[in-house]
Design a protein around this motif. Structure first.
Motif, mmCIF file in Angstrom:
data_model
loop_
_atom_site.group_PDB
_atom_site.id
_atom_site.type_symbol
_atom_site.label_atom_id
_atom_site.label_comp_id
_atom_site.label_asym_id
_atom_site.label_seq_id
_atom_site.Cartn_x
_atom_site.Cartn_y
_atom_site.Cartn_z
ATOM 1 N N ALA A 23 0.832 -1.214 0.000
ATOM 2 C CA ALA A 23 0.000 0.000 0.000
ATOM 3 C C ALA A 23 0.862 1.259 0.000
ATOM 4 C CB ALA A 23 -0.930 0.000 1.215
ATOM 5 N N ALA A 24 2.096 1.150 0.475
ATOM 6 C CA ALA A 24 2.987 2.316 0.534
ATOM 7 C C ALA A 24 3.696 2.561 -0.795
ATOM 8 C CB ALA A 24 4.025 2.102 1.642
ATOM 9 N N SER A 25 3.467 1.696 -1.773
ATOM 10 C CA SER A 25 4.237 1.801 -3.017
ATOM 11 C C SER A 25 3.712 2.904 -3.923
ATOM 12 C CB SER A 25 4.177 0.472 -3.781
ATOM 13 O OG SER A 25 4.805 0.648 -5.032
ATOM 14 N N PRO A 26 4.614 3.728 -4.457
ATOM 15 C CA PRO A 26 4.185 4.736 -5.430
ATOM 16 C C PRO A 26 3.736 4.108 -6.750
ATOM 17 C CG PRO A 26 6.588 4.761 -5.170
ATOM 18 C CD PRO A 26 6.058 3.822 -4.135
ATOM 19 N N LEU A 31 -5.108 -2.104 -4.795
ATOM 20 C CA LEU A 31 -4.734 -3.393 -4.217
ATOM 21 C C LEU A 31 -6.010 -4.173 -3.923
ATOM 22 C CD1 LEU A 31 -2.531 -5.276 -3.059
ATOM 23 C CD2 LEU A 31 -2.770 -4.058 -0.877
ATOM 24 N N PHE A 32 -6.072 -5.403 -4.425
ATOM 25 C CA PHE A 32 -7.164 -6.328 -4.119
ATOM 26 C C PHE A 32 -6.590 -7.457 -3.277
ATOM 27 C CE2 PHE A 32 -8.205 -4.390 -8.174
ATOM 28 C CZ PHE A 32 -9.558 -4.082 -8.053
ATOM 29 N N ALA A 33 -7.392 -8.042 -2.405
ATOM 30 C CA ALA A 33 -6.933 -9.197 -1.640
ATOM 31 C C ALA A 33 -8.021 -10.252 -1.597
ATOM 32 C CB ALA A 33 -6.545 -8.786 -0.221
ATOM 33 N N ALA A 34 -7.597 -11.512 -1.761
ATOM 34 C CA ALA A 34 -8.538 -12.630 -1.723
ATOM 35 C C ALA A 34 -7.994 -13.704 -0.789
ATOM 36 C CB ALA A 34 -8.717 -13.219 -3.120
ATOM 37 N N LEU A 300 11.867 -2.756 6.104
ATOM 38 C CA LEU A 300 12.195 -2.548 4.684
ATOM 39 C C LEU A 300 12.101 -1.066 4.319
ATOM 40 C CD1 LEU A 300 12.866 -3.873 1.951
ATOM 41 C CD2 LEU A 300 10.402 -4.001 1.529
ATOM 42 N N LYS A 301 13.166 -0.567 3.737
ATOM 43 C CA LYS A 301 13.197 0.846 3.343
ATOM 44 C C LYS A 301 12.832 0.990 1.862
ATOM 45 C CE LYS A 301 16.428 4.709 3.743
ATOM 46 N NZ LYS A 301 17.785 5.026 4.237
ATOM 47 N N ASP A 302 13.241 0.021 1.048
ATOM 48 C CA ASP A 302 12.959 0.107 -0.388
ATOM 49 C C ASP A 302 11.522 -0.302 -0.677
ATOM 50 O OD1 ASP A 302 15.351 1.004 -1.813
ATOM 51 O OD2 ASP A 302 16.292 -0.648 -0.736
ATOM 52 N N ASP A 303 11.103 0.007 -1.897
ATOM 53 C CA ASP A 303 9.710 -0.231 -2.281
ATOM 54 C C ASP A 303 9.443 -1.722 -2.538
ATOM 55 O OD1 ASP A 303 7.078 0.408 -3.151
ATOM 56 O OD2 ASP A 303 7.783 0.078 -5.199
ATOM 57 N N LEU A 305 6.830 -3.324 -3.827
ATOM 58 C CA LEU A 305 6.261 -3.705 -5.127
ATOM 59 C C LEU A 305 7.352 -3.731 -6.208
ATOM 60 C CD1 LEU A 305 3.939 -4.497 -6.914
ATOM 61 C CD2 LEU A 305 3.158 -2.113 -6.938
ATOM 62 N N THR A 306 8.253 -2.777 -6.165
ATOM 63 C CA THR A 306 9.371 -2.757 -7.130
ATOM 64 C C THR A 306 10.186 -4.042 -7.023
ATOM 65 O OG1 THR A 306 9.502 -0.363 -6.931
ATOM 66 C CG2 THR A 306 11.450 -1.465 -7.811
ATOM 67 N N LEU A 307 10.434 -4.478 -5.788
ATOM 68 C CA LEU A 307 11.258 -5.678 -5.582
ATOM 69 C C LEU A 307 10.527 -6.939 -6.044
ATOM 70 C CD1 LEU A 307 12.719 -4.764 -2.073
ATOM 71 C CD2 LEU A 307 13.941 -4.828 -4.262
ATOM 72 N N LEU A 308 9.240 -7.045 -5.717
ATOM 73 C CA LEU A 308 8.495 -8.246 -6.117
ATOM 74 C C LEU A 308 8.361 -8.320 -7.633
ATOM 75 C CD1 LEU A 308 5.694 -8.459 -3.366
ATOM 76 C CD2 LEU A 308 8.041 -9.320 -3.305
ATOM 77 N N LEU A 309 8.166 -7.149 -8.260
ATOM 78 C CA LEU A 309 8.088 -7.109 -9.731
ATOM 79 C C LEU A 309 9.421 -7.517 -10.356
ATOM 80 C CD1 LEU A 309 6.220 -3.836 -10.699
ATOM 81 C CD2 LEU A 309 5.685 -6.162 -11.486
ATOM 82 N N ALA A 310 10.518 -7.047 -9.758
ATOM 83 C CA ALA A 310 11.845 -7.396 -10.296
ATOM 84 C C ALA A 310 12.048 -8.912 -10.223
ATOM 85 C CB ALA A 310 12.937 -6.661 -9.536
ATOM 86 N N ALA A 311 11.551 -9.533 -9.149
ATOM 87 C CA ALA A 311 11.676 -10.990 -9.033
ATOM 88 C C ALA A 311 10.865 -11.680 -10.132
ATOM 89 C CB ALA A 311 11.212 -11.451 -7.652
ATOM 90 N N ALA A 312 9.657 -11.180 -10.378
ATOM 91 C CA ALA A 312 8.805 -11.789 -11.403
ATOM 92 C C ALA A 312 9.360 -11.552 -12.804
ATOM 93 C CB ALA A 312 7.379 -11.235 -11.288
#
Ligand code: AMP
Ligand code: GLY
Length: 426
Positions: A23-26, A31-34, A300-303, A305-312
Protein backbone atom coordinates in the motif's frame (compact mmCIF):
# COMPACT_ATOMS: atom_id res chain seq x y z
CA UNK A 1 5.86 4.09 -14.72
CA UNK A 2 2.07 3.71 -14.86
CA UNK A 3 0.38 2.53 -11.70
CA UNK A 4 -0.39 -1.14 -11.41
CA UNK A 5 -3.24 -3.08 -9.86
CA UNK A 6 -2.16 -5.92 -7.59
CA UNK A 7 -3.99 -9.00 -6.31
CA UNK A 8 -2.71 -10.40 -3.01
CA UNK A 9 -3.71 -13.96 -2.13
CA UNK A 10 -4.04 -15.00 1.50
CA UNK A 11 -5.61 -13.99 4.79
CA UNK A 12 -3.03 -14.07 7.58
CA UNK A 13 -0.68 -11.73 9.41
CA UNK A 14 1.94 -12.29 6.73
CA UNK A 15 -0.48 -11.05 4.10
CA UNK A 16 -1.52 -8.07 6.22
CA UNK A 17 2.14 -7.08 6.48
CA UNK A 18 2.58 -7.53 2.71
CA UNK A 19 -0.57 -5.46 2.08
CA UNK A 20 0.79 -2.74 4.38
CA UNK A 21 4.07 -2.75 2.44
CA UNK A 22 2.39 -2.79 -0.97
CA UNK A 23 0.00 0.00 0.00
CA UNK A 24 2.99 2.32 0.53
CA UNK A 25 4.24 1.80 -3.02
CA UNK A 26 4.18 4.74 -5.43
CA UNK A 27 3.63 2.16 -8.19
CA UNK A 28 0.40 0.81 -6.73
CA UNK A 29 -2.94 1.45 -8.39
CA UNK A 30 -5.61 -0.58 -6.60
CA UNK A 31 -4.73 -3.39 -4.22
CA UNK A 32 -7.16 -6.33 -4.12
CA UNK A 33 -6.93 -9.20 -1.64
CA UNK A 34 -8.54 -12.63 -1.72
CA UNK A 35 -9.87 -13.45 0.76
CA UNK A 36 -8.02 -11.01 3.06
CA UNK A 37 -9.12 -10.10 6.59
CA UNK A 38 -10.32 -6.92 8.33
CA UNK A 39 -6.74 -5.66 8.78
CA UNK A 40 -5.91 -6.25 5.12
CA UNK A 41 -9.19 -4.51 4.32
CA UNK A 42 -7.68 -1.24 5.60
CA UNK A 43 -5.34 -1.32 2.58
CA UNK A 44 -7.10 -3.44 -0.04
CA UNK A 45 -10.46 -4.19 -1.62
CA UNK A 46 -11.40 -7.64 -0.35
CA UNK A 47 -12.72 -10.06 -2.95
CA UNK A 48 -14.49 -13.35 -2.31
CA UNK A 49 -12.58 -15.41 -4.88
CA UNK A 50 -12.18 -19.16 -4.53
CA UNK A 51 -8.39 -19.31 -4.85
CA UNK A 52 -8.52 -23.03 -5.72
CA UNK A 53 -10.56 -22.12 -8.82
CA UNK A 54 -7.70 -20.97 -11.04
CA UNK A 55 -10.02 -20.07 -13.94
CA UNK A 56 -11.93 -17.72 -11.63
CA UNK A 57 -8.70 -16.09 -10.44
CA UNK A 58 -7.57 -15.62 -14.05
CA UNK A 59 -10.93 -14.13 -15.04
CA UNK A 60 -10.74 -11.69 -12.11
CA UNK A 61 -7.19 -10.65 -13.05
CA UNK A 62 -8.25 -9.95 -16.64
CA UNK A 63 -11.35 -8.03 -15.57
CA UNK A 64 -9.46 -5.86 -13.07
CA UNK A 65 -6.33 -5.42 -15.19
CA UNK A 66 -4.09 -6.98 -12.52
CA UNK A 67 -0.40 -6.33 -13.22
CA UNK A 68 0.95 -8.63 -10.50
CA UNK A 69 -0.49 -11.41 -8.35
CA UNK A 70 1.34 -11.86 -5.05
CA UNK A 71 0.77 -15.31 -3.55
CA UNK A 72 1.17 -15.48 0.24
CA UNK A 73 0.69 -19.10 1.35
CA UNK A 74 2.29 -22.27 -0.03
CA UNK A 75 -0.98 -24.10 -0.82
CA UNK A 76 -1.80 -22.24 -4.07
CA UNK A 77 1.87 -22.42 -5.16
CA UNK A 78 2.03 -26.19 -4.71
CA UNK A 79 -1.33 -26.39 -6.53
CA UNK A 80 0.18 -24.65 -9.58
CA UNK A 81 -1.64 -21.31 -9.44
CA UNK A 82 1.40 -19.43 -10.75
CA UNK A 83 1.73 -21.84 -13.72
CA UNK A 84 -1.91 -21.35 -14.69
CA UNK A 85 -1.65 -17.56 -14.32
CA UNK A 86 1.50 -17.51 -16.47
CA UNK A 87 -0.19 -19.63 -19.15
CA UNK A 88 -2.98 -17.04 -19.23
CA UNK A 89 -0.50 -14.17 -19.47
CA UNK A 90 -0.90 -12.95 -15.88
CA UNK A 91 2.31 -12.08 -14.02
CA UNK A 92 2.75 -13.47 -10.53
CA UNK A 93 5.24 -13.39 -7.69
CA UNK A 94 5.88 -16.95 -6.57
CA UNK A 95 7.34 -20.20 -7.89
CA UNK A 96 5.86 -22.67 -10.35
CA UNK A 97 4.37 -25.92 -9.09
CA UNK A 98 7.54 -27.83 -9.99
CA UNK A 99 9.77 -25.31 -8.20
CA UNK A 100 7.45 -25.30 -5.18
CA UNK A 101 8.52 -28.90 -4.53
CA UNK A 102 11.35 -27.35 -2.51
CA UNK A 103 8.68 -26.90 0.16
CA UNK A 104 6.09 -29.44 -0.94
CA UNK A 105 8.39 -32.46 -0.79
CA UNK A 106 11.06 -32.90 1.87
CA UNK A 107 12.39 -35.90 -0.06
CA UNK A 108 12.81 -33.80 -3.22
CA UNK A 109 14.74 -31.18 -1.27
CA UNK A 110 17.03 -33.65 0.50
CA UNK A 111 17.91 -35.36 -2.80
CA UNK A 112 18.42 -31.96 -4.40
CA UNK A 113 20.79 -30.87 -1.59
CA UNK A 114 22.79 -34.09 -1.97
CA UNK A 115 23.09 -33.57 -5.74
CA UNK A 116 24.18 -29.93 -5.53
CA UNK A 117 26.33 -30.10 -2.41
CA UNK A 118 24.10 -27.93 -0.20
CA UNK A 119 24.92 -28.38 3.50
CA UNK A 120 22.12 -30.19 5.36
CA UNK A 121 21.83 -33.12 7.79
CA UNK A 122 22.46 -36.69 6.56
CA UNK A 123 19.20 -38.46 5.78
CA UNK A 124 17.35 -41.49 4.49
CA UNK A 125 13.99 -41.63 2.64
CA UNK A 126 11.61 -44.53 3.20
CA UNK A 127 8.33 -45.84 1.88
CA UNK A 128 8.33 -48.92 4.11
CA UNK A 129 8.17 -49.04 7.90
CA UNK A 130 10.52 -52.03 8.06
CA UNK A 131 13.24 -50.26 6.03
CA UNK A 132 12.81 -47.09 8.08
CA UNK A 133 13.18 -49.00 11.35
CA UNK A 134 16.27 -50.81 10.09
CA UNK A 135 17.93 -47.48 9.17
CA UNK A 136 16.89 -45.95 12.50
CA UNK A 137 18.51 -48.80 14.46
CA UNK A 138 21.94 -47.76 13.15
CA UNK A 139 21.57 -44.00 13.88
CA UNK A 140 22.47 -41.99 16.98
CA UNK A 141 19.79 -40.05 18.90
CA UNK A 142 18.49 -37.35 19.02
CA UNK A 143 17.16 -37.90 15.53
CA UNK A 144 14.50 -36.18 13.44
CA UNK A 145 11.55 -37.97 11.80
CA UNK A 146 9.51 -36.16 9.14
CA UNK A 147 6.45 -37.06 7.14
CA UNK A 148 6.86 -36.10 3.48
CA UNK A 149 4.49 -33.56 1.97
CA UNK A 150 2.86 -30.45 3.39
CA UNK A 151 1.99 -31.20 7.01
CA UNK A 152 1.91 -27.57 8.22
CA UNK A 153 4.87 -28.15 10.54
CA UNK A 154 2.99 -30.94 12.32
CA UNK A 155 4.71 -33.84 10.61
CA UNK A 156 8.07 -33.32 12.34
CA UNK A 157 9.29 -35.11 15.47
CA UNK A 158 12.61 -34.31 17.08
CA UNK A 159 13.00 -37.63 18.90
CA UNK A 160 15.24 -37.80 21.94
CA UNK A 161 14.98 -41.58 22.19
CA UNK A 162 14.80 -44.39 19.64
CA UNK A 163 11.39 -45.43 21.06
CA UNK A 164 10.02 -41.95 20.37
CA UNK A 165 11.44 -42.10 16.84
CA UNK A 166 9.82 -45.51 16.26
CA UNK A 167 6.45 -44.22 17.43
CA UNK A 168 6.73 -41.26 15.02
CA UNK A 169 7.52 -43.64 12.14
CA UNK A 170 4.54 -45.82 13.05
CA UNK A 171 2.31 -42.73 12.97
CA UNK A 172 3.53 -41.81 9.50
CA UNK A 173 3.04 -45.31 8.10
CA UNK A 174 -0.44 -45.51 9.62
CA UNK A 175 -1.34 -42.76 7.11
CA UNK A 176 -1.84 -39.99 9.65
CA UNK A 177 -0.26 -37.37 7.36
CA UNK A 178 -1.56 -38.63 4.01
CA UNK A 179 1.18 -40.05 1.79
CA UNK A 180 3.18 -42.64 3.73
CA UNK A 181 6.75 -41.55 3.12
CA UNK A 182 9.20 -40.77 5.89
CA UNK A 183 12.46 -38.86 5.96
CA UNK A 184 14.86 -39.71 8.79
CA UNK A 185 17.33 -36.94 9.32
CA UNK A 186 20.39 -36.28 11.48
CA UNK A 187 19.75 -33.88 14.34
CA UNK A 188 21.41 -30.50 13.78
CA UNK A 189 22.51 -28.74 16.93
CA UNK A 190 22.58 -24.94 17.08
CA UNK A 191 20.43 -21.83 16.83
CA UNK A 192 17.72 -21.57 14.19
CA UNK A 193 17.50 -18.63 11.80
CA UNK A 194 14.92 -17.88 9.12
CA UNK A 195 16.63 -16.43 6.06
CA UNK A 196 14.93 -14.97 3.02
CA UNK A 197 16.20 -14.41 -0.52
CA UNK A 198 14.27 -12.93 -3.41
CA UNK A 199 14.92 -14.97 -6.55
CA UNK A 200 14.16 -14.45 -10.22
CA UNK A 201 15.32 -17.78 -11.62
CA UNK A 202 18.87 -16.44 -12.31
CA UNK A 203 19.70 -13.94 -9.58
CA UNK A 204 19.09 -13.79 -5.86
CA UNK A 205 19.20 -10.92 -3.40
CA UNK A 206 19.35 -11.36 0.35
CA UNK A 207 16.09 -10.23 1.95
CA UNK A 208 16.95 -10.43 5.62
CA UNK A 209 17.17 -12.84 8.48
CA UNK A 210 14.93 -13.29 11.51
CA UNK A 211 14.50 -15.52 14.50
CA UNK A 212 11.14 -17.08 15.18
CA UNK A 213 9.86 -18.66 18.41
CA UNK A 214 8.20 -21.94 17.48
CA UNK A 215 7.18 -23.25 20.92
CA UNK A 216 3.95 -22.03 22.45
CA UNK A 217 5.28 -21.34 25.96
CA UNK A 218 7.76 -18.98 27.61
CA UNK A 219 11.31 -20.31 27.71
CA UNK A 220 10.66 -22.22 24.45
CA UNK A 221 8.51 -24.87 26.12
CA UNK A 222 5.35 -26.72 25.06
CA UNK A 223 4.16 -27.81 21.64
CA UNK A 224 5.37 -26.45 18.30
CA UNK A 225 3.30 -23.74 16.65
CA UNK A 226 3.41 -21.80 13.39
CA UNK A 227 5.46 -19.19 15.31
CA UNK A 228 4.70 -17.13 18.43
CA UNK A 229 6.88 -14.13 17.65
CA UNK A 230 9.95 -13.03 15.74
CA UNK A 231 12.57 -10.34 15.48
CA UNK A 232 14.88 -9.06 12.80
CA UNK A 233 17.76 -8.68 12.35
CA UNK A 234 18.91 -11.65 14.44
CA UNK A 235 22.23 -10.79 16.10
CA UNK A 236 23.41 -14.42 15.79
CA UNK A 237 23.14 -14.12 12.00
CA UNK A 238 26.15 -11.96 11.21
CA UNK A 239 26.95 -10.42 7.83
CA UNK A 240 29.60 -13.14 7.38
CA UNK A 241 27.03 -15.89 8.00
CA UNK A 242 24.63 -14.22 5.58
CA UNK A 243 27.34 -14.12 2.90
CA UNK A 244 28.10 -17.82 3.48
CA UNK A 245 24.39 -18.67 3.28
CA UNK A 246 24.09 -16.90 -0.07
CA UNK A 247 27.24 -18.55 -1.45
CA UNK A 248 26.82 -22.05 -0.02
CA UNK A 249 23.05 -22.51 0.06
CA UNK A 250 20.96 -19.99 -1.91
CA UNK A 251 23.03 -19.54 -5.09
CA UNK A 252 23.77 -23.29 -5.52
CA UNK A 253 20.02 -23.88 -5.14
CA UNK A 254 19.23 -21.35 -7.84
CA UNK A 255 21.81 -22.89 -10.18
CA UNK A 256 20.58 -26.41 -9.44
CA UNK A 257 16.95 -25.53 -10.06
CA UNK A 258 17.89 -23.89 -13.34
CA UNK A 259 19.94 -26.93 -14.33
CA UNK A 260 16.90 -29.13 -13.65
CA UNK A 261 14.80 -26.92 -15.91
CA UNK A 262 12.64 -25.60 -13.07
CA UNK A 263 14.08 -22.16 -12.28
CA UNK A 264 13.02 -20.76 -8.91
CA UNK A 265 11.23 -17.41 -8.86
CA UNK A 266 9.74 -15.88 -5.76
CA UNK A 267 11.02 -15.87 -2.23
CA UNK A 268 13.16 -18.69 -0.96
CA UNK A 269 12.82 -19.04 2.80
CA UNK A 270 15.70 -21.09 4.17
CA UNK A 271 15.15 -22.52 7.64
CA UNK A 272 18.75 -22.65 8.83
CA UNK A 273 20.53 -24.20 11.76
CA UNK A 274 23.67 -22.31 12.68
CA UNK A 275 25.84 -25.25 13.70
CA UNK A 276 29.50 -25.40 14.69
CA UNK A 277 30.24 -25.92 10.97
CA UNK A 278 28.24 -22.88 9.84
CA UNK A 279 24.79 -22.50 8.26
CA UNK A 280 23.05 -25.78 7.39
CA UNK A 281 19.66 -26.13 5.74
CA UNK A 282 16.83 -27.58 7.86
CA UNK A 283 14.18 -26.98 5.25
CA UNK A 284 13.06 -24.72 2.47
CA UNK A 285 9.80 -22.87 2.23
CA UNK A 286 8.82 -21.24 -1.04
CA UNK A 287 6.93 -18.32 0.48
CA UNK A 288 7.41 -15.63 3.06
CA UNK A 289 7.50 -16.66 6.72
CA UNK A 290 4.73 -15.94 9.16
CA UNK A 291 5.41 -14.04 11.48
CA UNK A 292 8.88 -13.24 10.04
CA UNK A 293 7.37 -11.14 7.23
CA UNK A 294 5.75 -8.85 9.77
CA UNK A 295 9.16 -7.81 11.08
CA UNK A 296 10.83 -7.68 7.66
CA UNK A 297 8.16 -5.33 6.33
CA UNK A 298 8.66 -2.95 9.27
CA UNK A 299 12.39 -2.75 8.48
CA UNK A 300 12.19 -2.55 4.68
CA UNK A 301 13.20 0.85 3.34
CA UNK A 302 12.96 0.11 -0.39
CA UNK A 303 9.71 -0.23 -2.28
CA UNK A 304 8.22 -3.71 -1.87
CA UNK A 305 6.26 -3.71 -5.13
CA UNK A 306 9.37 -2.76 -7.13
CA UNK A 307 11.26 -5.68 -5.58
CA UNK A 308 8.49 -8.25 -6.12
CA UNK A 309 8.09 -7.11 -9.73
CA UNK A 310 11.85 -7.40 -10.30
CA UNK A 311 11.68 -10.99 -9.03
CA UNK A 312 8.81 -11.79 -11.40
CA UNK A 313 10.55 -10.04 -14.32
CA UNK A 314 14.04 -11.57 -13.98
CA UNK A 315 15.46 -8.15 -13.07
CA UNK A 316 16.83 -8.68 -9.56
CA UNK A 317 20.35 -7.89 -10.76
CA UNK A 318 19.14 -4.28 -11.12
CA UNK A 319 17.87 -3.76 -7.54
CA UNK A 320 19.32 -3.42 -4.08
CA UNK A 321 17.57 -3.92 -0.78
CA UNK A 322 18.00 -1.37 2.00
CA UNK A 323 16.72 -1.49 5.54
CA UNK A 324 15.90 1.10 8.15
CA UNK A 325 18.32 0.97 11.08
CA UNK A 326 17.15 -0.72 14.26
CA UNK A 327 15.22 -3.83 15.12
CA UNK A 328 11.64 -4.97 14.54
CA UNK A 329 9.99 -7.43 16.90
CA UNK A 330 6.55 -9.00 16.71
CA UNK A 331 4.51 -10.66 19.44
CA UNK A 332 1.81 -13.09 18.32
CA UNK A 333 -1.45 -12.88 20.24
CA UNK A 334 -3.20 -16.23 19.98
CA UNK A 335 -6.59 -17.48 21.12
CA UNK A 336 -6.49 -19.61 24.27
CA UNK A 337 -6.02 -23.26 23.38
CA UNK A 338 -3.68 -22.59 20.43
CA UNK A 339 -2.01 -24.64 18.90
CA UNK A 340 -4.86 -27.01 19.83
CA UNK A 341 -8.55 -26.27 19.38
CA UNK A 342 -9.53 -22.67 20.01
CA UNK A 343 -12.79 -20.94 20.69
CA UNK A 344 -13.62 -18.48 17.92
CA UNK A 345 -15.71 -15.35 18.22
CA UNK A 346 -14.36 -13.67 21.38
CA UNK A 347 -14.34 -9.88 21.14
CA UNK A 348 -11.05 -7.94 20.92
CA UNK A 349 -11.10 -4.46 22.46
CA UNK A 350 -8.45 -1.81 22.88
CA UNK A 351 -7.01 -2.10 19.38
CA UNK A 352 -7.05 1.65 18.72
CA UNK A 353 -5.13 2.35 21.94
CA UNK A 354 -2.58 -0.35 21.14
CA UNK A 355 -2.16 0.92 17.57
CA UNK A 356 -1.56 4.46 18.76
CA UNK A 357 1.65 3.39 20.54
CA UNK A 358 4.73 4.88 18.90
CA UNK A 359 6.46 2.79 16.22
CA UNK A 360 3.88 0.02 16.54
CA UNK A 361 1.86 -1.71 13.82
CA UNK A 362 -0.72 -4.36 14.56
CA UNK A 363 -1.20 -6.92 11.84
CA UNK A 364 -4.34 -9.04 11.78
CA UNK A 365 -3.72 -12.76 11.49
CA UNK A 366 -7.08 -14.31 12.36
CA UNK A 367 -9.79 -11.73 12.92
CA UNK A 368 -13.18 -11.00 11.49
CA UNK A 369 -15.85 -8.39 11.88
CA UNK A 370 -19.06 -9.41 13.59
CA UNK A 371 -21.26 -6.37 13.10
CA UNK A 372 -19.20 -3.52 14.56
CA UNK A 373 -17.12 -5.83 16.72
CA UNK A 374 -13.71 -7.24 15.92
CA UNK A 375 -13.61 -10.89 16.97
CA UNK A 376 -11.05 -13.68 17.02
CA UNK A 377 -11.34 -16.03 14.08
CA UNK A 378 -8.39 -18.41 14.30
CA UNK A 379 -5.46 -19.66 16.37
CA UNK A 380 -2.99 -16.86 15.77
CA UNK A 381 -5.06 -13.68 15.88
CA UNK A 382 -2.94 -10.50 16.06
CA UNK A 383 0.74 -9.65 15.51
CA UNK A 384 1.79 -6.73 17.67
CA UNK A 385 4.88 -5.41 15.92
CA UNK A 386 7.26 -2.66 17.03
CA UNK A 387 10.43 -0.97 15.85
CA UNK A 388 13.19 0.12 18.22
CA UNK A 389 16.88 0.94 18.26
CA UNK A 390 17.66 -2.38 20.01
CA UNK A 391 15.86 -5.71 20.47
CA UNK A 392 15.23 -4.71 24.08
CA UNK A 393 13.58 -1.42 23.06
CA UNK A 394 11.47 -3.04 20.35
CA UNK A 395 10.42 -5.70 22.88
CA UNK A 396 9.36 -3.07 25.45
CA UNK A 397 7.34 -1.16 22.84
CA UNK A 398 5.63 -4.29 21.58
CA UNK A 399 4.61 -5.43 25.07
CA UNK A 400 3.45 -1.91 26.00
CA UNK A 401 1.07 -2.13 23.04
CA UNK A 402 0.04 -5.70 23.97
CA UNK A 403 -0.91 -4.38 27.40
CA UNK A 404 -3.32 -1.86 25.83
CA UNK A 405 -5.35 -4.71 24.35
CA UNK A 406 -8.43 -5.87 26.20
CA UNK A 407 -8.88 -9.49 25.14
CA UNK A 408 -9.08 -11.92 28.07
CA UNK A 409 -9.57 -14.87 25.71
CA UNK A 410 -6.16 -14.27 24.13
CA UNK A 411 -2.60 -14.90 25.26
CA UNK A 412 0.96 -14.33 24.15
CA UNK A 413 4.48 -15.32 25.14
CA UNK A 414 6.10 -12.68 27.35
CA UNK A 415 9.69 -13.43 26.32
CA UNK A 416 9.86 -12.89 22.57
CA UNK A 417 13.43 -11.94 21.68
CA UNK A 418 14.99 -13.36 24.85
CA UNK A 419 18.08 -14.77 23.16
CA UNK A 420 18.91 -11.48 21.47
CA UNK A 421 18.10 -9.42 24.58
CA UNK A 422 20.47 -11.64 26.56
CA UNK A 423 23.18 -11.06 23.93
CA UNK A 424 22.62 -7.29 24.07
CA UNK A 425 23.00 -7.19 27.84
CA UNK A 426 26.32 -9.05 27.78
P1 AMP B 1 10.42 -28.25 9.73
O1 AMP B 1 8.94 -28.39 9.56
O2 AMP B 1 11.24 -29.12 8.84
O3 AMP B 1 10.84 -26.80 9.75
O4 AMP B 1 10.73 -28.68 11.23
C1 AMP B 1 10.09 -28.07 12.32
C2 AMP B 1 11.10 -27.80 13.40
O5 AMP B 1 11.73 -29.01 13.82
C3 AMP B 1 12.24 -26.91 12.97
O6 AMP B 1 11.91 -25.57 13.03
C4 AMP B 1 13.32 -27.29 13.95
O7 AMP B 1 13.11 -26.66 15.19
C5 AMP B 1 13.09 -28.76 14.14
N1 AMP B 1 13.96 -29.53 13.23
C6 AMP B 1 13.65 -29.97 11.99
N2 AMP B 1 14.67 -30.64 11.44
C7 AMP B 1 15.68 -30.62 12.34
C8 AMP B 1 17.00 -31.16 12.36
N3 AMP B 1 17.51 -31.87 11.35
N4 AMP B 1 17.73 -30.96 13.47
C9 AMP B 1 17.24 -30.27 14.53
N5 AMP B 1 16.00 -29.75 14.57
C10 AMP B 1 15.22 -29.92 13.50
N1 GLY C 1 7.39 -18.97 10.92
C1 GLY C 1 7.68 -20.12 10.17
C2 GLY C 1 6.93 -20.28 8.93
O1 GLY C 1 6.38 -19.35 8.36
O2 GLY C 1 6.87 -21.41 8.44
Amino acid sequence: MPRMNVLLIGSGGREHALAWGLAASPLLGTLFAAPGNPGIGQHAKLVGLDVADHAAVIAFCKAENIGLVVVGPEGPLVAGLVDDLAAAGVKAFGPSKAAAQLEGSKGFTKDFCAEFGIPTGAYGRFTSLADAKAYLAAQPVPIVIKADGLAAGKGVTVALTRAEAQAALEDIFSGKFGAAEAVIEAYLDGEEVSFFALCDGEHAVAFGGAQDHKRVGDGDTGPNTGGMGAYSPAPVFTAALEARTMAEIILPTLRGMKARGIPFRGVLFAGLMITAKGPELIEYNVRFGDPETQVLMMRLKDDLLTLLLAAADGALDKVSVRWWPGVALTVVMAAQGYPGDVLKGSEIRGLAAAESCEDVEIFHAGTKLSGEKLVANGGRVLNVTALGPTVGDAQKRAYAAVDQLDWPEGFCRRDIGWRAVARESK
